[in-house]
Design a protein around this motif. Structure first.
Motif, mmCIF file in Angstrom:
data_model
loop_
_atom_site.group_PDB
_atom_site.id
_atom_site.type_symbol
_atom_site.label_atom_id
_atom_site.label_comp_id
_atom_site.label_asym_id
_atom_site.label_seq_id
_atom_site.Cartn_x
_atom_site.Cartn_y
_atom_site.Cartn_z
ATOM 1 N N LEU A 164 0.823 -1.215 0.000
ATOM 2 C CA LEU A 164 0.000 0.000 0.000
ATOM 3 C C LEU A 164 0.855 1.263 0.000
ATOM 4 C CD1 LEU A 164 -2.956 -0.887 2.393
ATOM 5 C CD2 LEU A 164 -2.973 -0.753 -0.103
ATOM 6 N N VAL A 165 1.904 1.271 0.808
ATOM 7 C CA VAL A 165 2.792 2.443 0.849
ATOM 8 C C VAL A 165 3.484 2.617 -0.503
ATOM 9 C CG1 VAL A 165 4.892 3.381 1.882
ATOM 10 C CG2 VAL A 165 3.106 2.412 3.341
ATOM 11 N N ALA A 166 3.999 1.527 -1.050
ATOM 12 C CA ALA A 166 4.684 1.612 -2.341
ATOM 13 C C ALA A 166 3.727 2.084 -3.436
ATOM 14 C CB ALA A 166 5.279 0.255 -2.717
ATOM 15 N N PHE A 167 2.520 1.551 -3.431
ATOM 16 C CA PHE A 167 1.536 1.968 -4.434
ATOM 17 C C PHE A 167 1.101 3.409 -4.221
ATOM 18 C CE2 PHE A 167 0.080 -2.680 -5.083
ATOM 19 C CZ PHE A 167 1.161 -2.909 -5.918
ATOM 20 N N GLY A 168 1.011 3.816 -2.960
ATOM 21 C CA GLY A 168 0.659 5.204 -2.673
ATOM 22 C C GLY A 168 1.722 6.162 -3.188
ATOM 23 N N VAL A 169 2.981 5.830 -2.951
ATOM 24 C CA VAL A 169 4.084 6.656 -3.449
ATOM 25 C C VAL A 169 4.065 6.686 -4.974
ATOM 26 C CG1 VAL A 169 6.612 6.786 -3.627
ATOM 27 C CG2 VAL A 169 5.530 6.341 -1.415
ATOM 28 N N LEU A 170 3.876 5.523 -5.584
ATOM 29 C CA LEU A 170 3.805 5.450 -7.046
ATOM 30 C C LEU A 170 2.651 6.291 -7.582
ATOM 31 C CD1 LEU A 170 4.888 4.217 -9.650
ATOM 32 C CD2 LEU A 170 3.398 2.247 -9.258
ATOM 33 N N LEU A 171 1.522 6.233 -6.911
ATOM 34 C CA LEU A 171 0.357 7.016 -7.329
ATOM 35 C C LEU A 171 0.639 8.514 -7.236
ATOM 36 C CD1 LEU A 171 -2.466 6.412 -8.345
ATOM 37 C CD2 LEU A 171 -3.277 6.521 -5.993
ATOM 38 N N VAL A 172 1.290 8.943 -6.166
ATOM 39 C CA VAL A 172 1.643 10.363 -6.011
ATOM 40 C C VAL A 172 2.603 10.787 -7.121
ATOM 41 C CG1 VAL A 172 2.877 12.004 -4.520
ATOM 42 C CG2 VAL A 172 1.179 10.459 -3.529
ATOM 43 N N VAL A 173 3.594 9.958 -7.411
ATOM 44 C CA VAL A 173 4.542 10.276 -8.486
ATOM 45 C C VAL A 173 3.814 10.379 -9.826
ATOM 46 C CG1 VAL A 173 6.490 9.344 -9.819
ATOM 47 C CG2 VAL A 173 6.547 9.275 -7.315
ATOM 48 N N ILE A 174 2.887 9.470 -10.092
ATOM 49 C CA ILE A 174 2.120 9.514 -11.345
ATOM 50 C C ILE A 174 1.300 10.791 -11.435
ATOM 51 C CG2 ILE A 174 0.204 8.412 -12.584
ATOM 52 C CD1 ILE A 174 1.337 5.702 -11.590
ATOM 53 N N ILE A 175 0.670 11.171 -10.326
ATOM 54 C CA ILE A 175 -0.133 12.387 -10.329
ATOM 55 C C ILE A 175 0.753 13.609 -10.579
ATOM 56 C CG2 ILE A 175 -1.523 13.909 -8.851
ATOM 57 C CD1 ILE A 175 -2.637 11.330 -7.549
ATOM 58 N N ILE A 176 1.886 13.688 -9.897
ATOM 59 C CA ILE A 176 2.792 14.829 -10.063
ATOM 60 C C ILE A 176 3.315 14.902 -11.485
ATOM 61 C CG2 ILE A 176 5.050 15.742 -9.368
ATOM 62 C CD1 ILE A 176 4.430 14.741 -6.530
ATOM 63 N N VAL A 177 3.740 13.775 -12.038
ATOM 64 C CA VAL A 177 4.243 13.751 -13.412
ATOM 65 C C VAL A 177 3.143 14.152 -14.392
ATOM 66 C CG1 VAL A 177 5.102 12.225 -15.235
ATOM 67 C CG2 VAL A 177 6.100 12.122 -12.950
ATOM 68 N N SER A 178 1.936 13.656 -14.187
ATOM 69 C CA SER A 178 0.855 13.984 -15.128
ATOM 70 C C SER A 178 0.444 15.445 -15.027
ATOM 71 C CB SER A 178 -0.348 13.064 -14.902
ATOM 72 O OG SER A 178 -0.883 13.258 -13.625
ATOM 73 N N ILE A 179 0.569 16.054 -13.860
ATOM 74 C CA ILE A 179 0.237 17.475 -13.726
ATOM 75 C C ILE A 179 1.307 18.329 -14.399
ATOM 76 C CG2 ILE A 179 0.048 19.382 -12.056
ATOM 77 C CD1 ILE A 179 -1.357 17.418 -10.168
ATOM 78 N N TRP A 180 2.564 17.965 -14.296
ATOM 79 C CA TRP A 180 3.653 18.747 -14.882
ATOM 80 C C TRP A 180 3.778 18.584 -16.375
ATOM 81 C CZ3 TRP A 180 7.922 17.792 -10.678
ATOM 82 C CH2 TRP A 180 7.719 18.706 -9.657
#
Length: 181
Positions: A164-180
């Protein structure tokens, strides 16, 4: 669009985590059954003396309580009629006949066996393993060792938390990359 992709990725990650955790739980319980079966065989050799020499139920109970000590395992000695002669967590005299329990019935027939179920005595789910106690080539009783499933599951829960932690971090990275981008 970003929200849809994020939700899709989150759903896929949760499904992947479940596909890993469910078999991991089954594997963990299966492995624990194997370990307990090996331990039951060792205890069956050790506990032969209770059928060779005269011991009272109170002496056997006391021995099992002392032996189990602070360990999470429960130890039980049963005769071939299913009568509990000693138990590390309950008074043997107060326990019902165990002849119908699957692992006990198998051990009385000379097999090493294990099972999982809710304990009628303690009220928790346990993993049980039993082995026959042989004296002079005859089955004299059964050595049973058990472990509460709740004592095995923390490992599975820790792995679930890591996922869950790893997926949460991955999800945050995906969101940040997609916003930028």
């Amino acid at each position: 669009l970003i929200v849809r992709y994020t939700l899709l990725i989150a759903a896929v990650l949760i499904i992947v985590a479940l596909l890993v955790i469910i078999p991991l739980r089954s594997f963990t319980i299966s492995r624990e059954k194997e370990n307990l079966e090996e331990e039951a065989q060792l205890f069956a050799q050790e506990w032969r003396r209770f059928f060779i020499d005269e011991y009272t139920i109170a002496e056997i109970d006391g021995y099992l309580e002392e032996l189990s000590g602070e360990l999470p395992t429960r130890l039980t000695i049963i005769d071939t009629e299913g009568v509990v002669l000693g138990d590390s967590e309950a008074e043997a005299e107060d326990m019902e006949n165990h002849a119908g329990r699957p692992e006990i019935a198998a051990a009385i027939e000379g097999e090493v066996a294990s099972s999982s179920r809710k304990s009628r005595t303690i009220g928790k789910n346990f993993i049980y393993a039993a082995a026959p106690i042989e004296v002079n080539g005859e089955i004299a009783g059964v050595a049973r060792i058990s472990l509460a499933e709740e004592d095995v599951m923390p490992v599975v829960y820790q792995i679930w938390l890591i996922f869950l932690v790893a997926f949460g971090v991955l999800l945050v990275v995906i969101i940040i990359v997609s916003i930028w981008t």
